[in-house]
Design a protein around this motif. Structure first.
Motif, PDB file in Angstrom:
ATOM      1  N   TYR A  12      -3.817 -13.988   0.254  1.00  0.00           N
ATOM      2  CA  TYR A  12      -5.146 -14.565  -0.275  1.00  0.00           C
ATOM      3  C   TYR A  12      -5.442 -13.886  -1.809  1.00  0.00           C
ATOM      4  CZ  TYR A  12     -10.150 -15.052  -1.878  1.00  0.00           C
ATOM      5  OH  TYR A  12     -11.161 -15.158  -2.188  1.00  0.00           O
ATOM      6  N   TYR A  13      -5.042 -12.695  -2.307  1.00  0.00           N
ATOM      7  CA  TYR A  13      -5.500 -11.319  -2.930  1.00  0.00           C
ATOM      8  C   TYR A  13      -4.372 -11.940  -4.100  1.00  0.00           C
ATOM      9  CZ  TYR A  13      -9.810  -9.196  -1.534  1.00  0.00           C
ATOM     10  OH  TYR A  13     -10.819  -9.057  -1.643  1.00  0.00           O
ATOM     11  N   LYS A  53      -7.063   4.792   0.399  1.00  0.00           N
ATOM     12  CA  LYS A  53      -8.308   5.635  -0.938  1.00  0.00           C
ATOM     13  C   LYS A  53      -7.855   4.014  -2.080  1.00  0.00           C
ATOM     14  CE  LYS A  53      -8.780  10.059   0.886  1.00  0.00           C
ATOM     15  NZ  LYS A  53      -8.673  11.109   0.842  1.00  0.00           N
ATOM     16  N   ALA A  54      -6.916   4.055  -2.140  1.00  0.00           N
ATOM     17  CA  ALA A  54      -6.719   3.805  -3.594  1.00  0.00           C
ATOM     18  C   ALA A  54      -7.414   2.419  -3.594  1.00  0.00           C
ATOM     19  CB  ALA A  54      -5.846   3.147  -3.591  1.00  0.00           C
ATOM     20  N   ILE A  55      -7.646   1.009  -2.637  1.00  0.00           N
ATOM     21  CA  ILE A  55      -8.360   0.134  -2.491  1.00  0.00           C
ATOM     22  C   ILE A  55      -9.674   0.387  -2.599  1.00  0.00           C
ATOM     23  CG2 ILE A  55      -9.327  -1.701  -0.583  1.00  0.00           C
ATOM     24  CD1 ILE A  55      -5.979  -1.751   0.511  1.00  0.00           C
ATOM     25  N   VAL A  56     -10.135   1.565  -2.132  1.00  0.00           N
ATOM     26  CA  VAL A  56     -11.434   1.319  -1.907  1.00  0.00           C
ATOM     27  C   VAL A  56     -12.004   1.997  -3.739  1.00  0.00           C
ATOM     28  CG1 VAL A  56     -13.705   2.850  -1.622  1.00  0.00           C
ATOM     29  CG2 VAL A  56     -12.171   2.436   0.419  1.00  0.00           C
ATOM     30  N   TYR A  92      -2.389  -4.167  -8.256  1.00  0.00           N
ATOM     31  CA  TYR A  92      -1.995  -2.603  -7.478  1.00  0.00           C
ATOM     32  C   TYR A  92      -3.082  -3.276  -6.208  1.00  0.00           C
ATOM     33  CZ  TYR A  92       1.024  -0.557 -10.328  1.00  0.00           C
ATOM     34  OH  TYR A  92       2.729   0.286 -11.324  1.00  0.00           O
ATOM     35  N   TYR A  93      -3.898  -3.440  -6.758  1.00  0.00           N
ATOM     36  CA  TYR A  93      -5.008  -3.979  -5.585  1.00  0.00           C
ATOM     37  C   TYR A  93      -4.447  -4.809  -5.082  1.00  0.00           C
ATOM     38  CZ  TYR A  93      -9.331  -4.843  -2.726  1.00  0.00           C
ATOM     39  OH  TYR A  93     -10.415  -5.738  -1.475  1.00  0.00           O
ATOM     40  N   TYR A 102      -3.870   7.684  -6.313  1.00  0.00           N
ATOM     41  CA  TYR A 102      -3.795   7.212  -4.933  1.00  0.00           C
ATOM     42  C   TYR A 102      -2.629   5.809  -4.374  1.00  0.00           C
ATOM     43  CZ  TYR A 102      -8.023  10.371  -3.412  1.00  0.00           C
ATOM     44  OH  TYR A 102      -9.168  11.049  -4.260  1.00  0.00           O
ATOM     45  N   TYR A 103      -2.475   5.442  -5.356  1.00  0.00           N
ATOM     46  CA  TYR A 103      -1.560   4.428  -4.742  1.00  0.00           C
ATOM     47  C   TYR A 103      -0.375   5.090  -4.901  1.00  0.00           C
ATOM     48  CZ  TYR A 103       0.614  -0.501  -5.072  1.00  0.00           C
ATOM     49  OH  TYR A 103       2.372  -0.561  -4.900  1.00  0.00           O
ATOM     50  N   GLU A 104      -0.014   5.765  -6.116  1.00  0.00           N
ATOM     51  CA  GLU A 104       1.250   6.236  -6.262  1.00  0.00           C
ATOM     52  C   GLU A 104       1.273   7.429  -4.729  1.00  0.00           C
ATOM     53  OE1 GLU A 104       3.153   5.321  -7.855  1.00  0.00           O
ATOM     54  OE2 GLU A 104       2.071   3.635  -9.181  1.00  0.00           O
TER      55      GLU A 104
END
Length: 170
Positions: free
Chosen positions: A55-56, A15-18, A39-40, A7-9
């Motif tokens: 923050y992350y 959706k990638a985060i979830v 990646y998150y 999803y990230y790509e």
């Protein structure tokens, strides 16, 4: 985990985060977890959620200080504060945070190819602070509070001796 990266790509960062949120705890402090967490962070950055991304990224640097992604994460963490830096007329706390973050990056990675970019960004942030200080001092003058104007204008020159507003201040 693979679906989250897919999803990230594809650019579907939400959706990638979830999905990544669900699997990251299972890979904590592993090489795979390092990649997933980076990646998150990037997905949050790509969604322009700069407070959360900053923050992350900061947490990432603390958790994985020897990571191959550490330099990029630290730079992007500082860049998040730059993005959050408001117009000069507003509170400049985030601008000071950005300056601090960029300085930390330069201190940790003095030979980085990004140092020149950092210096340009820092100059822009300082120019914003200079403008705020000058406009603040000018306000006293406009309201005919001349004693306060003199003090504020002198303070501006003390803080910014090479000010672009020097002639007008004098």
């Amino acid at each position: 985990k693979n679906k989250g990266l897919a999803y990230y790509e594809e650019g579907d960062y939400l959706k990638a985060i979830v999905l990544l949120e669900e699997v990251i705890p299972h890979y904590k402090l592993t090489p795979e977890g390092e990649k997933l967490y980076f990646y998150y962070c990037m997905a949050n950055y790509k969604l322009e959620d700069y407070y959360l991304a900053g923050y992350y990224f900061g947490r990432f640097v603390r958790q994985y200080p020897r990571s191959i992604y550490c330099e990029e994460a630290l730079f992007l963490s500082a860049l998040c504060s730059v993005h959050n830096s408001p117009d000069y007329s507003l509170d400049q706390t985030e601008t000071y945070n950005a300056l601090d973050g960029i300085q930390v990056f330069i201190d940790m990675f003095p030979n980085s190819k990004l140092v020149d970019t950092c210096n340009i960004i820092m100059d822009d942030l300082r120019a914003k602070l200079e403008m705020k200080q000058f406009e603040y001092a000018k306000l006293y003058y406009k309201t005919e509070n001349y004693k306060a104007a003199v003090v504020a204008l002198n303070s501006t020159l003390e803080k910014f001796p090479e000010s672009v507003y020097k002639e007008e201040i004098l």
